[in-house]
Write a protein that holds these residues in place. Structure first.
Motif, PDB file in Angstrom:
ATOM      1  N   GLY A   1       1.008  -0.962  -0.145  1.00  0.00           N
ATOM      2  CA  GLY A   1       0.075  -0.359  -0.551  1.00  0.00           C
ATOM      3  C   GLY A   1       1.287   1.594  -0.158  1.00  0.00           C
ATOM      4  O   GLY A   1       0.664   1.948  -0.451  1.00  0.00           O
ATOM      5  N   LEU A   2       1.809   1.034   0.387  1.00  0.00           N
ATOM      6  CA  LEU A   2       2.878   2.553   0.442  1.00  0.00           C
ATOM      7  C   LEU A   2       3.518   2.574   0.031  1.00  0.00           C
ATOM      8  O   LEU A   2       3.859   3.652  -0.328  1.00  0.00           O
TER       9      LEU A   2
ATOM     10  N   GLY B   1      -5.202  14.546   1.371  1.00  0.00           N
ATOM     11  CA  GLY B   1      -6.168  14.239   2.844  1.00  0.00           C
ATOM     12  C   GLY B   1      -6.562  12.693   1.885  1.00  0.00           C
ATOM     13  O   GLY B   1      -6.403  11.441   2.410  1.00  0.00           O
ATOM     14  N   ALA B   2      -7.879  12.399   1.243  1.00  0.00           N
ATOM     15  CA  ALA B   2      -8.905  11.401   0.934  1.00  0.00           C
ATOM     16  C   ALA B   2      -8.514  10.913  -0.241  1.00  0.00           C
ATOM     17  O   ALA B   2      -8.113   9.546  -0.107  1.00  0.00           O
ATOM     18  N   GLU B   3      -7.014  12.112  -1.299  1.00  0.00           N
ATOM     19  CA  GLU B   3      -6.514  10.661  -2.241  1.00  0.00           C
ATOM     20  C   GLU B   3      -5.787  10.001  -1.506  1.00  0.00           C
ATOM     21  O   GLU B   3      -5.090   8.812  -2.143  1.00  0.00           O
ATOM     22  N   LEU B   4      -4.636  10.505  -0.637  1.00  0.00           N
ATOM     23  CA  LEU B   4      -3.814   9.539  -0.077  1.00  0.00           C
ATOM     24  C   LEU B   4      -4.558   8.586   0.700  1.00  0.00           C
ATOM     25  O   LEU B   4      -3.597   7.080   0.170  1.00  0.00           O
ATOM     26  N   GLU B   5      -5.356   8.354   0.966  1.00  0.00           N
ATOM     27  CA  GLU B   5      -6.399   7.547   1.581  1.00  0.00           C
ATOM     28  C   GLU B   5      -6.671   6.351   1.014  1.00  0.00           C
ATOM     29  O   GLU B   5      -6.464   5.382   0.743  1.00  0.00           O
ATOM     30  N   ARG B   6      -6.937   7.006  -0.352  1.00  0.00           N
ATOM     31  CA  ARG B   6      -7.671   5.871  -1.114  1.00  0.00           C
ATOM     32  C   ARG B   6      -6.640   4.825  -2.055  1.00  0.00           C
ATOM     33  O   ARG B   6      -6.716   4.262  -2.354  1.00  0.00           O
ATOM     34  N   LEU B   7      -5.636   6.357  -2.560  1.00  0.00           N
ATOM     35  CA  LEU B   7      -4.608   5.514  -3.182  1.00  0.00           C
ATOM     36  C   LEU B   7      -3.983   4.184  -2.236  1.00  0.00           C
ATOM     37  O   LEU B   7      -3.606   3.185  -3.077  1.00  0.00           O
ATOM     38  N   ILE B   8      -3.767   4.560  -1.159  1.00  0.00           N
ATOM     39  CA  ILE B   8      -3.333   3.422   0.248  1.00  0.00           C
ATOM     40  C   ILE B   8      -3.912   1.882  -0.288  1.00  0.00           C
ATOM     41  O   ILE B   8      -4.092   0.971  -0.399  1.00  0.00           O
ATOM     42  N   ARG B   9      -5.591   2.522   0.184  1.00  0.00           N
ATOM     43  CA  ARG B   9      -6.210   1.444   0.185  1.00  0.00           C
ATOM     44  C   ARG B   9      -6.272   0.529  -0.749  1.00  0.00           C
ATOM     45  O   ARG B   9      -6.331  -0.695  -0.774  1.00  0.00           O
TER      46      ARG B   9
END
Length: 442
Positions: free
Chosen positions: A222-223, A325-333
């Motif tokens: 994910g990272l 922030g939402a995009e960061l979370e989406r990409l990882i998920r």
């Protein structure tokens, strides 16, 4: 001026107004009252506000213009009277709350951050008022929670219906001993801690290795979706909305210390070839993603069931911190393998701020500081966040972020210090700033 200002600063520095834990509420109140008394002595109105339950006093006051107060601009000045704790005390050459001067420097907790840096601005406003020469209305806001989150002053500004035509924040510094600066941009931050679960319990790697999903492996996958590439840049989805530096900003960077030297002084190594050459622009004007912590596993041969990570994204001026922030979370998920479950533990967000260097307030400020110091200031951006400055930006108040500490002044460390010369330059610049801002249209 110098002796009086030094005496006043020493009085304020002797008050141990620690807000970061272990401080005495009575001392916090005493430091707030000290600032309030300064405004009253100059003929101003002032009150101590408790904005939230358990919050530290917020000093809010006003010094009216000496003439035609209804038709001149209003300038908000900001600083903070709270300080960090002083431990470990045995690393201080002199006691942290017994200020003394050594080799032209004032040593004490709060000398640089922010009592010594801010007092010249407050003193200049008070002196101009006492002299009958204050050409603008000055609103005073001095908080006692900057080192502990700054919630009270953010709430106060949000609820404040009046605003100001401009603000001056003395909570920054110079870029070198002879070069002042005005900070025109600050990055915001989105900080996220999350868990990745891959199994119900830790498993024996001898029995299950190779077939059972490993939480650390899943986390790394994910990272990998958000870690910067070989050129050090965050992926384009995380760079949406960036406002690049203007030609005027770039021109003002001439002669700034090089990034190679800055990295070396910090004991850092380049993240990619040529990082030092791009240091000034990238650290204030571009997005940065960092993995701050990973907690998982054991020294035994186990396959961890859960891995926890903290990831931050420094959001550049112009960007929407919540969207990024939402995009960061989406990409990882979305990059996690099948079977891995992501759970958010905590989130924290602070927006970026940007004040165009060609705006009337900042042009007036640049000329004023040049008159005071003899050198034109650099228009810089900084990678860190000052929450109240972001609040001012969101409120639409043009803000002059400056100050006279030096890059190598130890802020939160033992033997914090501030130069006597910085105190004097701060006072001269403050008088010029307040005089110059009378030219703004109210």
């Amino acid at each position: 001026m110098a002796d009086t200002l030094l005496d006043e600063l020493f009085d304020w520095l002797r008050i141990p107004s620690i807000s970061t834990g272990g401080g005495d509420p009575a001392e916090i109140a005493r430091a707030a009252e000290w600032a309030a008394a300064k405004v009253r002595a100059a003929g101003g109105e002032v009150e101590l506000l408790t904005v939230r339950e358990g919050g530290n006093p917020l000093v809010v006051g006003e010094l009216r213009a000496s003439a035609d107060a209804e038709n001149v601009p209003t300038v908000l000045i900001y600083g903070h009277y709270d300080v960090q704790g002083a431990e470990p005390l045995d690393l201080w050459t002199s006691p942290p709350f017994e200020p003394e001067i050594r080799d032209g420097r004032i040593y004490a907790r709060g000398a640089a951050d922010d009592k010594g840096n801010f007092l010249p601005l407050l003193a200049a406003a008070c002196d101009l008022a006492a002299e009958g020469a204050l050409p603008v209305n000055v609103r005073v806001a001095v908080e006692g929670e900057e080192e502990a989150g700054g919630e009270s002053i953010s709430q106060w500004l949000k609820d404040d219906p009046r605003g100001a035509d401009a603000a001056i924040v003395y909570d920054s510094g110079m870029v070198g001993p002879d070069r002042p600066a005005i900070t025109v941009g600050l990055r915001g931050v989105y900080l996220m801690t999350f868990d990745v679960r891959a199994a119900q319990r830790d498993l024996h790697s001898g029995m299950y290795g190779g077939t059972a999903l490993n939480a650390l492996h899943a986390l790394h996958q994910g990272l990998a979706a958000v870690i910067p590439g070989p050129d050090g840049r965050a992926r384009e989805e995380l760079r949406v909305g960036i406002v690049p530096p203007s030609d005027e900003e770039r021109a003002s960077w001439a002669g700034l210390p090089g990034g190679d030297e800055a990295l070396a002084a910090a004991g850092a190594r380049e993240a990619y070839p040529g990082a030092g050459a791009e240091y000034v622009e990238r650290n204030g004007s571009d997005t940065a993603v960092d993995v701050d912590q990973i907690v998982a596993g054991d020294t035994r041969t186990v396959i961890p069931a859960v891995a926890r990570a903290t990831v931050s994204i420094r959001v550049a001026p112009g960007q929407d911190v919540d969207a990024m922030g939402a995009e960061l979370e989406r990409l990882i998920r979305e990059a996690l393998p099948a079977g891995a479950e992501m759970t958010i533990v905590s989130r924290h967000a602070a927006p970026p701020a940007h004040f165009p260097a060609d705006s009337p307030a900042l042009q007036i400020a640049g000329a004023a500081i040049e008159r005071a110091v003899g050198v034109a200031p650099a228009f810089t951006r900084t990678g860190g966040a000052i929450p109240f400055v972001a609040d001012l930006s969101e409120k639409g108040i043009p803000t002059i972020v400056t100050g006279f500490v030096l890059p190598d002044d130890p802020f939160h460390a033992p033997n914090e210090s501030f130069s006597v010369r910085g105190l004097e330059l701060g006072y001269k610049s403050a008088r010029e700033l307040l005089t110059g801002l009378a030219g703004l249209k109210p």
